[in-house]
Design an enzyme around this catalytic site. Sequence first.
Site, PDB file in Angstrom:
ATOM      1  N   CYS B 406      71.456  39.254  23.575  1.00  0.00           N
ATOM      2  CA  CYS B 406      71.898  39.645  23.003  1.00  0.00           C
ATOM      3  C   CYS B 406      72.333  39.304  21.026  1.00  0.00           C
ATOM      4  O   CYS B 406      72.417  40.562  20.598  1.00  0.00           O
ATOM      5  CB  CYS B 406      73.217  40.161  23.530  1.00  0.00           C
ATOM      6  SG  CYS B 406      74.224  38.188  24.084  1.00  0.00           S
ATOM      7  N   HIS B 449      79.106  37.632  25.163  1.00  0.00           N
ATOM      8  CA  HIS B 449      77.316  38.688  24.787  1.00  0.00           C
ATOM      9  C   HIS B 449      77.984  39.104  23.523  1.00  0.00           C
ATOM     10  O   HIS B 449      79.404  38.738  22.894  1.00  0.00           O
ATOM     11  CB  HIS B 449      77.762  39.899  25.824  1.00  0.00           C
ATOM     12  CG  HIS B 449      77.237  41.487  25.446  1.00  0.00           C
ATOM     13  ND1 HIS B 449      75.629  40.769  25.587  1.00  0.00           N
ATOM     14  CD2 HIS B 449      77.501  42.342  25.400  1.00  0.00           C
ATOM     15  CE1 HIS B 449      75.311  42.281  25.350  1.00  0.00           C
ATOM     16  NE2 HIS B 449      75.402  43.106  24.889  1.00  0.00           N
ATOM     17  N   ASP B 465      75.177  49.037  21.962  1.00  0.00           N
ATOM     18  CA  ASP B 465      74.561  47.659  22.292  1.00  0.00           C
ATOM     19  C   ASP B 465      73.702  47.674  22.537  1.00  0.00           C
ATOM     20  O   ASP B 465      72.738  48.028  23.444  1.00  0.00           O
ATOM     21  CB  ASP B 465      75.779  47.641  23.611  1.00  0.00           C
ATOM     22  CG  ASP B 465      75.158  45.955  24.941  1.00  0.00           C
ATOM     23  OD1 ASP B 465      74.407  45.147  23.375  1.00  0.00           O
ATOM     24  OD2 ASP B 465      75.895  45.573  25.613  1.00  0.00           O
TER      25      ASP B 465
END
Lengths: 307, 661
Positions: B406, B449, B465
């Site tokens: 991520c 994350h 995201d």
Amino acid sequence: MSFSALIDQSLENIDSLIIGKRHQIKLALTCLLAGGHLLIEDLPGMGKTTLSHALAEVLGLKFSRVQFTSDLLPADLLGVNIFEPQKQRFQFHQGPLFNNLVLADEINRASPKTQSALLEAMEEHQVSVDGTTHQLPSPFFVIATQNPVNQSGTYPLPESQLDRFLMKIELGYPDEASERAMLKEQINGEKPALDCIITPEKLNQAQQATANLHASDAIISYVLKLVQQSRQSADFPHPLSPRASKAILKCSKSWAYIAGRDHVIPEDVQAVLGAVAEHRLRHNQLLSQQTTPYSQLLLERVDPVSD
Amino acid sequence: MASNRQQLLLTCCLLLSCIALFDVLLIWVSGLLIISGIIRISLLRHTQKHTITQRTLNLLAVLSLVVLFWYGWQIGLMNSMLNLLVLACAFKLIKLENHKDFLQLSLSTLFIIACGFMFYQQIIAVVFYSLLVIALLFALQSHFQPNRTLPDLSTELIKQISFAIPVSLLLFIALPHLPPLWQMPGMNQAQSGLSDTLNPGDLSRVAQSAELAFSAEFQQKLPTRTQLYWRAQVMEVFNGKQWSRHPYRLRQQQQLQFSQHYNPRVFGEHYRYSVVAQPTGMNLLYALDVATPVSDDVIANPSYQLTSKFPLVSTISYEVISWYQTPLDQASSFDLVLNLQLPPNGNPRARAFAKQLAANNPTVQQKIRAVLQYYKQQSFVYSLQPDVMPDNMVDTFLFEKKKGFCAHYAASMAYLLRLMGIPARVVTGYMGGENQSGNRINVYQFDAHAWVEAWHEDKGWVRYDPTAVVSPERLLYGLEQAVAYENSFLTEQPFSLMKFKSVRWLNQLRLAFAQMDYWWNSWVVGFNQRQQLSIISAIFGSATLTNIGLFTLGALGIILFIVAVYIWKNKPKSTSPVAVKYYLHALKILKKHGYQRQYSQGPEDYYQQIKTSSPLPVFNVFKRLHNNYMHYQYAGKPSMSPKRLKAELKQLKHVLRTSQS
């Protein structure tokens, strides 16, 4: 005449013979009164034999003396069965042990075999020869003398046998004044004769009375505390056994009786502890580095006056 | 001197308490301790007779001190002090000779055990330390009473512990929990969790850990899974390799500690929840947007972040309200300028790509969609095992590898947006979490994350995201499903219970442990003033000052009662009869006036001593007391009445005073 007075008189008499050893004489009397055997350890010529003699005479006991040597055999002590041709049977001839008071002189010079024959008789009050048991007379006392273990030609008594003696006392050198008096007496050449002051019946009565003397709980706790101390502290290599604690109380009672009291006080215990306990606490003198007596150490660690 | 058994037990306790601290202790210090333990044990077992001489030991101690001083700079004050203590214990262990040494070493071991709590506060650690403490107490007890039997000692110990536990519990609950007077010296040790810089490769390492990061307990409803973006920190500076916080933000945060709090305008619906956070050694806290803190020690800052006033050296709990309908529309002009800053060169292909996208898409909305579209259309792969990208990281990732975690997605997207003139920043934190019973969510390190926030003139900061575009599983089901294809979930922890979720009873066991841990962390480790007040209001209805006072006094009263019961139960029983009591008293009085009795001196002996050494009136009074005592104690005769004894004592005092004056 009360027993206490008789004791005093005996003490006076013996004291005139062995000058300046009143405490030791008193301890010896205490031991006999408690019905136990006495071991006297000291260098030669300190008056061990004289003391034994005097005790026997004062107490009016049948006395025999056996000089222990390395070749003394048990039979020499106990007696032997001898064949009588006329009667065609064996007759037992009693040895010197069949007396009220036996002086075993220099016991540690005899071989262990003979020592153990004597010690067995001390414990059982009887001897067995060729399968027949012969009862020893009553009262039966043994006063043994021994030279210090580091003297030459000695077989040290084993721990278990030392334990058989109720007391072990040492006479030690007399002080100067006593020795001076002793020497003067020798010049005068007169040796005081000793009379029988305490008859065996009186002694028997006294022994009964001693056994029934009052020992309070406080005294018993004091004795217990002393014994416990010897068991708890690592400073005592040989802790005191229950037999030892019984011996301490017994001797304390006799001591109190001799002092004319009808009960035991802590001072009685303190007076006899050295004689009763020291040889049990210090089994083999040669191995021990301890110079102050163990019994002294024990006494110092217990407070007799506490709840 | 303590016998072998107690010394052996003490040695074992010391070694075990230090084994528990193995990652704090320097290797050579542990080695020294183990060697001295071996020396002590072999001395105790008589396999060795000679101990090290005092001179050698002193020399060794000096050398060790010098070396420790040298290392001390690297490991921090706190750790070097602990190492020093262990060193001292190791040398003492070799020289364990007398009663004093034994006591010293026992106390030091207790101290080391207590130090262990600074590093480990889990239940299992507490159980371990408690067992050690009990063993140590046992060694101490048998040292003081060497003659008692094992069962006797155990019952005594159990009795003492059963008295001590309620007292310590009450003290724990009732004593005011003040904030620390001074801060713990910093621990120069890497703690698990997020770091204050974002290097795209680092985050995937964090995600290899199954440790709990924090757990949150919601008051009413739980948010949906897609709402669970736990903001930890905002990264606004990119230097070409890594993202970090701007120094100005740190200063701003320090100012906020002392001035008024930052209060964003909030409205709409909210979630209220309390968070129990595990120690990280940093100030970062976790919350959903837009968070306003309820607890005192928590500060909100203009980056919508929550921070704690003190670094998290132990588990703490705090309460937060999150207004999830409020937009993040607060930004100063400085913020917007800062979030456009980029290094002047590097990543040429990305620059060209951004230029081309900006030319094709006029509006902000379109530009952002185009970037997301790129991630979606190209064959990007979400992976826990990305390749290393040392130079021109964004170029390599976007156009060659196309495989990353991520952080790679967030970092590259923020970079592209900034190139196109849109203020953008990377936010790190946690995403998702595991639902527990009782409206609780546990968030683990592998939930770490990173995502992007971009500035819209009308809507403020909006969350994007990019990971969710590439791997919707990560968003919907969590990391385990998202990386299931490459089987890389928790590869470094093969025995973690997390890996066995499919086995039903193992999973239940894990959840039960988690429940226990949560309870422990929130009620024991994180116990603070707020919980104290809640207990008080549960008892009294409200937490007014009087009630707090009553509560504390009541608790102290109960403690005093317990202590009194203990003392009363263990009082040495004085059953001595009056005759003895008064005689002993008389001895005390005489001692005070200089007539000392030797410890082992018999009563008759002492009487004779008084007779010769004291004036006649004193002797006459003592004589009566003495005779009474002797008669009672040894002859078995009744004693004088207590009244008379009292009078005699008084008389004794009187004559002693008059004879001395």
